[in-house]
Each structure stands twice: as structure tokens, then as C-alpha cells.
Design a protein around this motif. Structure first.
Motif, mmCIF file in Angstrom:
data_model
loop_
_atom_site.group_PDB
_atom_site.id
_atom_site.type_symbol
_atom_site.label_atom_id
_atom_site.label_comp_id
_atom_site.label_asym_id
_atom_site.label_seq_id
_atom_site.Cartn_x
_atom_site.Cartn_y
_atom_site.Cartn_z
ATOM 1 N N GLN A 33 0.819 -1.213 0.000
ATOM 2 C CA GLN A 33 0.000 0.000 0.000
ATOM 3 C C GLN A 33 0.857 1.269 0.000
ATOM 4 O O GLN A 33 0.426 2.305 -0.492
ATOM 5 C CB GLN A 33 -0.953 -0.008 1.208
ATOM 6 C CG GLN A 33 -2.089 -1.009 1.027
ATOM 7 C CD GLN A 33 -2.948 -1.151 2.263
ATOM 8 O OE1 GLN A 33 -2.499 -0.946 3.378
ATOM 9 N NE2 GLN A 33 -4.211 -1.526 2.063
ATOM 10 N N PHE A 41 -8.053 -1.046 -1.409
ATOM 11 C CA PHE A 41 -8.913 0.055 -0.961
ATOM 12 C C PHE A 41 -10.243 -0.002 -1.700
ATOM 13 O O PHE A 41 -10.246 -0.272 -2.898
ATOM 14 C CB PHE A 41 -8.211 1.385 -1.260
ATOM 15 C CG PHE A 41 -8.885 2.582 -0.665
ATOM 16 C CD1 PHE A 41 -8.559 3.006 0.613
ATOM 17 C CD2 PHE A 41 -9.861 3.275 -1.378
ATOM 18 C CE1 PHE A 41 -9.183 4.117 1.170
ATOM 19 C CE2 PHE A 41 -10.496 4.370 -0.811
ATOM 20 C CZ PHE A 41 -10.149 4.795 0.457
ATOM 21 N N PHE A 46 -5.320 1.188 4.746
ATOM 22 C CA PHE A 46 -4.022 1.061 5.416
ATOM 23 C C PHE A 46 -4.160 0.947 6.924
ATOM 24 O O PHE A 46 -3.495 0.115 7.556
ATOM 25 C CB PHE A 46 -3.139 2.260 5.058
ATOM 26 C CG PHE A 46 -1.786 2.224 5.719
ATOM 27 C CD1 PHE A 46 -0.745 1.500 5.153
ATOM 28 C CD2 PHE A 46 -1.564 2.902 6.910
ATOM 29 C CE1 PHE A 46 0.501 1.453 5.771
ATOM 30 C CE2 PHE A 46 -0.319 2.858 7.531
ATOM 31 C CZ PHE A 46 0.712 2.138 6.956
ATOM 32 N N ASN A 47 -5.013 1.792 7.507
ATOM 33 C CA ASN A 47 -5.082 1.798 8.973
ATOM 34 C C ASN A 47 -5.534 0.447 9.535
ATOM 35 O O ASN A 47 -5.095 0.034 10.598
ATOM 36 C CB ASN A 47 -6.012 2.923 9.459
ATOM 37 C CG ASN A 47 -7.465 2.641 9.163
ATOM 38 O OD1 ASN A 47 -7.837 2.401 8.017
ATOM 39 N ND2 ASN A 47 -8.301 2.655 10.183
ATOM 40 N N VAL A 48 -6.402 -0.252 8.785
ATOM 41 C CA VAL A 48 -6.866 -1.566 9.246
ATOM 42 C C VAL A 48 -5.721 -2.579 9.167
ATOM 43 O O VAL A 48 -5.450 -3.319 10.117
ATOM 44 C CB VAL A 48 -8.078 -2.036 8.411
ATOM 45 C CG1 VAL A 48 -8.425 -3.481 8.738
ATOM 46 C CG2 VAL A 48 -9.271 -1.133 8.663
ATOM 47 N N ARG A 50 -2.658 -1.943 9.290
ATOM 48 C CA ARG A 50 -1.665 -1.592 10.304
ATOM 49 C C ARG A 50 -2.081 -2.065 11.694
ATOM 50 O O ARG A 50 -1.262 -2.591 12.451
ATOM 51 C CB ARG A 50 -1.446 -0.075 10.322
ATOM 52 C CG ARG A 50 -0.300 0.358 11.224
ATOM 53 C CD ARG A 50 -0.086 1.858 11.112
ATOM 54 N NE ARG A 50 1.185 2.269 11.670
ATOM 55 C CZ ARG A 50 1.358 2.673 12.931
ATOM 56 N NH1 ARG A 50 0.336 2.685 13.755
ATOM 57 N NH2 ARG A 50 2.543 3.046 13.357
ATOM 58 N N ASN B 60 -10.094 5.954 14.008
ATOM 59 C CA ASN B 60 -8.703 5.490 13.918
ATOM 60 C C ASN B 60 -7.861 6.346 12.961
ATOM 61 O O ASN B 60 -7.100 5.826 12.158
ATOM 62 C CB ASN B 60 -8.676 4.016 13.476
ATOM 63 C CG ASN B 60 -7.309 3.396 13.653
ATOM 64 O OD1 ASN B 60 -6.571 3.771 14.565
ATOM 65 N ND2 ASN B 60 -6.965 2.461 12.790
ATOM 66 N N GLY B 63 -4.233 5.752 12.600
ATOM 67 C CA GLY B 63 -3.775 4.573 11.873
ATOM 68 C C GLY B 63 -3.096 4.908 10.556
ATOM 69 O O GLY B 63 -2.443 4.049 9.956
ATOM 70 N N CYS B 64 -3.270 6.142 10.072
ATOM 71 C CA CYS B 64 -2.572 6.603 8.863
ATOM 72 C C CYS B 64 -1.759 7.860 9.132
ATOM 73 O O CYS B 64 -0.654 8.014 8.643
ATOM 74 C CB CYS B 64 -3.558 6.900 7.736
ATOM 75 S SG CYS B 64 -4.383 5.441 7.089
ATOM 76 N N PHE B 74 1.883 7.138 7.116
ATOM 77 C CA PHE B 74 1.336 6.874 5.780
ATOM 78 C C PHE B 74 0.698 8.112 5.181
ATOM 79 O O PHE B 74 0.538 8.223 3.978
ATOM 80 C CB PHE B 74 0.291 5.756 5.915
ATOM 81 C CG PHE B 74 -0.206 5.191 4.611
ATOM 82 C CD1 PHE B 74 0.629 4.408 3.816
ATOM 83 C CD2 PHE B 74 -1.514 5.409 4.187
ATOM 84 C CE1 PHE B 74 0.170 3.860 2.626
ATOM 85 C CE2 PHE B 74 -1.979 4.863 2.986
ATOM 86 C CZ PHE B 74 -1.132 4.093 2.210
#
Lengths: 462, 144
Positions: A33, A41, A46-48, A50, B60, B63-64, B74
Motif C-alpha cells: 500500500q 482500498f 491502510f489503517n486496518v 496496520r 482510527n 492509523g494513517c 502513511f
């Protein structure tokens, strides 16, 4: 295996390795990603990925630590575990709670998960590494307390050694400092400050006690060096870990709203944090040099030496590189941090868990001392594949980080974040390539458990 | 190590050192609490900001993004996004609203969260509040 109840450790180790594989798969997803921004996506943003990557790491290391304790405490205490039943029950509770949490991350939007689990009653979610729903956190506390009760009573009724004492202090500290995860004030500065009481005091504090005690145990078993010598080393290493690491917390307080004097306290004490890791390296090599036996389990010795060296490089050297406030002013929150994080976690905590698994698993599977020669060769190949690829992951992220710092923060005409990300893409591709090699090493590691054949002979005197 | 340095000496250094430095950490933490009112922008911690922090958490965002340098790397740093966007909460809101649902082909893109007006205002106010914290002049420039 000397005591029947040590066998509960096997469950914990198997789960740890399984979750480790999951962690690496999601690491590769994230790595992709970074260079293919729309990969998966919007299904898995990305956050998931991570959250899954970091939370699986924490959970499998906890499985590893608990497995290590269930294996070594009966042997050190010279008595059966207080309650093997409770240990098995808590294994399933922890595994199911962990699996449900990960599925929650993957299957529903995070805000829906927060709503489903009643986060508003006691908001603890949405902070880095502490993303678990509040009920999962409560579950972790219950598992940790049952575990401490179980191993604590085992030690109380048996022989008390320095190794068990240090391990228990480390594990108790782990449980106590986790309680700060329930404190989430509205004031962002306080929230951040006390968040570090979990994160820093875990990985740069009490976890080092856990690591050092497991390392001491493996070294006693595989080198036959006198316990008195090993225990003296253990005490002085963990003393240095806490003397430097407690005030070293201050290197996280530079830029989050805490007063300026933390620039001094944090810089000076965290600059000393490499000392205990350096001592661990000297310790491990010294003990192996002074060995009285040639233990036939060669991979276990390799992991024990490897964890000391890689922890020193990753946590010590790569940590020192950006810990002084004038340096950290430019590197804070860049790929330099990511580089350090990867090698430090792998060196200190992944490798120590793999060291105890490597030592204990053949015995838990009813072998006399170790696996067959073919299995050991495969395991040692996996050691080098994973370790060398982690060195390259770290170097590539460091390269990315240096460029990022220069282009975004240091040059006369700073560029915006996303522009810089495009410019350093090549390093992300190389990191992903190294990550694929890591996965190959890990799969070979798993495969090594299934290689049979004749056991090597038992230990011999030097 | 030689016999001059005994195990009980090592043990005493461990217990003594740990207790001493833990107490020092507590003392410095107490002192930090004393210093915070001058630095932590608490006077702007309104109910809207509180709601914004809650939304920041349950979606969240960390998270990025990073916030004051902490979080994921990110997506851009948001501790100074208010200044980067010309001291405008409206610009922040417009950006969040404008995100395409299906992302951007080949590129990183922030998800579309479908916030209502009140939620957008809360998040923007939270980021404005965060930007008012005294961070010892971090980040080095407007790019974060």
C-alpha cells in the motif's frame, strides 16, 4: 521436559507462531500500500492493515512470553504448575478474544466496532497500539491476572530463583502498566503523556526484564555455565535497563506539550539505553565461550546470540541514532522511527521468543534434546533469511527516512509530505522485496517443525 | 566479572536503582503537571473539541496520520494542519468532505467518512486545538 504441566506451553507457542505468520502477511499488504496506494482500498484501508499488523505482533509476543513462563517456571521452581487447567482455559479465552478483535478490525468499519463494543461508556480505542475495544482490554487484564496468579503460586510453593523472580517482576510490570491504557483524558497532552506509560514502560522497561530472564534461562540450559555467574549478569543488566529506561521515557516527551526540561532528561538518559543491550551481547557471547557443554540444539544457541546482537543494533544503535533532542527534532515521526521500530522489535522480542521456542519445543514434543540435523539446518537457514532481510528492511527504511527528513524538513525549500513520499518510492519497493524474503524465511521456519529424522546425540562435555 | 563484584551487590543496584529512578520519574511527572496549564491549550478544550477527539479516535485517524509526530507515517502530520491550511477550519472540512468513496486509482487516498456538518466542525476544531499546544517549536516547518 521435566514436569508434565510444562506441556501447556506448547499451545501458547503454536498460537504464537501462527499469529506471527498473520502479522507478516499484513505487513506485506501495508508495504504494498505504500507504493500502490489503492491496493485493497476501500476494503482493507491502510489503517486496518496496520492495526492487524501491530496488534498481532503484540498478541503473539504475549503468547510467547506466557508460553515461556509456563515452560520455564515449573522447571526453575522444581514443581508442577499451580493449575494447568487454568492455563489451558486462559489460552482459549485469549485466543478467542484476540481472533474476534482481529475479525472485528477486518469485517466492520472501526467506528462501527467502537459502537458495537460500547466504547463511549469507557473510551479507550483509537490510540496507536491500543486500538483494541475496551472489552478486549478488560479481557487482557483478566487473562494477565489469572496468568500471574497461576505462575505466582507455582513459584511460591517451589524453589525461588533469580530467573523466576525477574521474570515475575517483568510480567507483573507488564500487567500493571497496561492499566494506563484505560486512562484516556480529553486533554490531548495528558493522553499522549500517559500513553507512553504503557508503550515505553513496556518495550523499553519491563519487557527488557522478561527478555533478559528468558535469555538467562536459555543460556543456563545450553551452555551449562554456573548459575551464580548468570544471575549476577542478569541483575546488572536489568538494573541498567531500568536505571536508563525509566527516565529515558522522556525522549518521547520532547514535542507533545511537556515542558522543555524533558529535552535534557530524555536525551541524556535515553542515550544510555543502549548500555543494557550492549551488556546482553557481551553476556551472551561470554557465556557461550565459557560453555561447559556443547548442547546439540544449535539453533537455540544461534537465536540466543542473535537476539542479543540484533537487540543491541535495533534498539541500541538505531535508537541512539535519533534519540538526542536536536536530532529527533528533524526525525520525529518519520521513516527513521519505522526503521528503528522494526529492527528493535525483531531483535529484542521476536528473537527471544523464537529462542525459547527453539529450545523448548523439541522437549515439549518428547524429544531428548533437540530436533534432527535436517530440521536444525532448515531452522538455521530461516534464522539467517529472516535476520538478514530484517537488516535490509531497516536499511531501506533508514534510507527512505534520511531522504524524507532532508526533503520535507531540512532543505531550504521543504516539500509537502505526499510529494516526498513519491520521491522515495524506490526505497519502499526495496523494503517490500526484503519483506518477501522475510516471509520466505518465516515459512521455512514453520516448515522446519515438520522435518523429521533421527535426533542428534545428547549433549557432550566440552 | 570478578569476585569483588558480588551477586548481592548487583541485586542491590537493581532494587535501589529501579526504586530511585521510578520515584524520580514520578517527581518529574508531578512537576510536568504543574507546568502544563501554561502549555497544553486547555483553555480551548471545549465540548466541540472533546467530541472531535472522540471522532478522531473512533475513526482510527492515527492509523494513517501522525499527530504531534505520533501515529502512522502513511499520511501527513496533522498537528499543524490548521496552519498549513491557512488557519482555516473550513479548508480542513472541505478536504475531508471531498474524498472520493472509491479512492483514487494507483494513489493513497483518505476514505470518505460521510461526516455530518456537526461532526466535521468537531474534527476541525479538535485539530485547531491540537495546533495550539506548545510543542517546543516542533515541527520544523509548515510541511509537518
Amino acid at each position: 521436559m521435566k514436569y508434565e504441566s510444562q506441556s501447556v506451553a506448547k499451545l501458547y507457542f503454536i498460537a504464537a507462531i501462527g499469529l506471527f505468520v498473520g502479522q507478516i502477511v499484513f505487513g506485506l499488504v501495508m508495504g504494498l500500500q505504500y507504493v500502490m496506494g489503492d491496493f485493497m482500498f476501500p476494503e482493507i484501508p491502510f489503517n486496518v492493515a496496520r492495526m492487524v499488523h501491530t496488534n498481532l505482533l503484540i498478541v503473539w509476543l504475549l503468547f510467547g512470553f506466557m508460553g515461556a513462563a509456563y515452560y520455564l517456571i515449573p522447571e526453575e521452581a522444581e514443581t508442577e504448575l499451580h493449575s494447568p487447567m487454568l492455563a489451558k482455559l486462559m489460552f482459549w479465552v485469549f485466543l478467542v478474544a484476540g481472533a474476534l478483535t482481529i475479525l472485528g478490525y477486518l469485517l466492520v468499519p472501526y467506528s462501527t466496532l467502537a459502537e458495537m463494543t460500547g466504547n463511549s461508556l469507557l473510551p479507550t480505542m483509537g490510540r496507536e497500539f491500543l486500538e483494541q475495544p475496551t472489552i478486549t482490554k478488560i479481557g487482557i487484564v483478566i487473562v494477565a491476572l489469572s496468568f500471574l496468579y497461576n505462575v505466582g503460586f507455582t513459584v511460591l510453593k517451589g524453589r525461588k530463583t533469580v530467573i523466576t523472580l525477574v521474570l515475575l517482576i517483568g510480567l507483573a510490570g507488564l500487567a500493571i502498566f497496561f492499566l494506563f491504557s484505560f486512562y484516556n483524558p480529553d486533554n490531548l497532552v495528558k493522553d499522549k503523556y500517559y500513553w507512553w506509560f504503557v508503550v515505553h514502560l513496556w518495550v523499553e522497561g519491563v519487557w527488557e526484564l522478561i527478555m533478559a530472564s528468558i535469555l538467562a534461562f536459555v543460556l543456563i540450559k545450553t551452555t551449562g555455565v554456573d548459575r551464580e555467574i548468570i544471575e549476577k549478569w542478569l541483575y546488572i543488566i536489568i538494573a541498567m535497563a531500568l536505571i536508563t529506561g525509566l527516565i529515558g521515557t522522556g525522549h518521547h516527551f520532547f514535542w507533545i506539550g511537556a515542558p522543555e526540561y524533558w529535552l535534557w532528561w530524555g536525551s541524556i538518559f535515553s542515550a544510555l539505553e543502549p548500555i543494557p543491550f550492549f551488556m546482553m551481547t557481551v553476556f551472551a557471547f561470554n557465556m557461550v565461550n565459557k560453555r561447559r557443554i556443547n548442547h546439540p540444539n544449535q539453533p537455540a544457541v544461534l537465536w540466543a546470540l542473535g537476539t542479543a546482537v540484533m537487540a543491541f543494533l535495533g534498539a541500541g544503535v538505531w535508537g541512539f541514532m535519533h534519540t538526542l533532542a536536536p536530532v529527533n527534532y528533524y526525525t520525529h515521526g518519520t521513516q527513521i522511527t519505522a526503521a528503528h521500530g522494526h529492527m528493535a522489535f525483531y531483535g529484542a522480542y521476536v528473537m527471544i521468543v523464537l529462542a525459547i521456542i527453539s529450545y523448548a519445543m523439541p522437549l515439549l514434543r518428547g524429544r531428548k534434546a533437540c530436533n534432527s540435523a535436517a530440521s536444525q539446518v532448515a531452522e538455521m537457514w530461516s534464522f539467517w533469511l529472516m535476520t538478514i532481510s530484517m537488516v535490509f528492511i531497516t536499511l531501506f527504511l533508514t534510507g527512505a527516512g534520511i531522504l524524507q527528513v532532508y526533503l520535507q524538513r531540512f532543505s531550504d525549500e521543504p516539500m509537502s509530505f505526499m510529494v516526498v513520499q513519491d520521491k522515495i518510492e524506490l526505497f519502499y519497493w526495496m523494503r517490500e522485496g526484503a519483506g518477501v524474503v522475510f516471509l520466505i524465511g518465516l515459512l521455512l521456519y514453520v516448515y522446519s517443525f515438520f522435518i523429521g529424522g533421527e535426533e542428534r546425540t545428547v549433549e557432550e562435555k566440552v | 566479572m570478578s569476585e569483588v563484584f558480588t551477586k548481592s551487590m548487583a541485586r542491590n543496584i537493581f532494587y535501589g536503582g529501579s526504586v530511585f529512578f521510578f520515584l524520580l520519574l514520578l517527581a518529574l511527572t508531578f512537576q510536568t503537571h504543574e507546568a502544563w496549564p501554561e502549555r497544553d491549550n486547555h483553555e480551548n478544550l471545549t465540548d466541540t473539541v472533546r467530541h472531535g477527539k472522540e471522532l478522531w479516535e473512533v475513526n482510527n485517524c492515527v492509523g494513517c496520520h501522525s499527530l504531534l509526530g505520533e501515529g502512522a507515517y502513511f499520511a501527513p502530520e496533522l498537528g499543524n494542519v490548521y496552519q498549513r491550511y491557512g488557519n482555516s477550519t473550513d479548508a480542513i472540512k472541505a478536504f475531508i468532505m471531498s474524498r472520493p468513496k472509491e479512492g483514487i486509482p494507483g494513489r493513497r487516498s483518505m476514505p470518505q467518512f460521510n461526516f455530518d456538518d456537526e461532526e466535521l466542525e468537531a474534527i476541525a476544531q479538535f485539530l485547531k486545538y491540537a495546533s495550539g499546544i506548545n510543542t517546543n517549536d516542533w515541527p520544523p516547518n509548515i510541511q509537518g
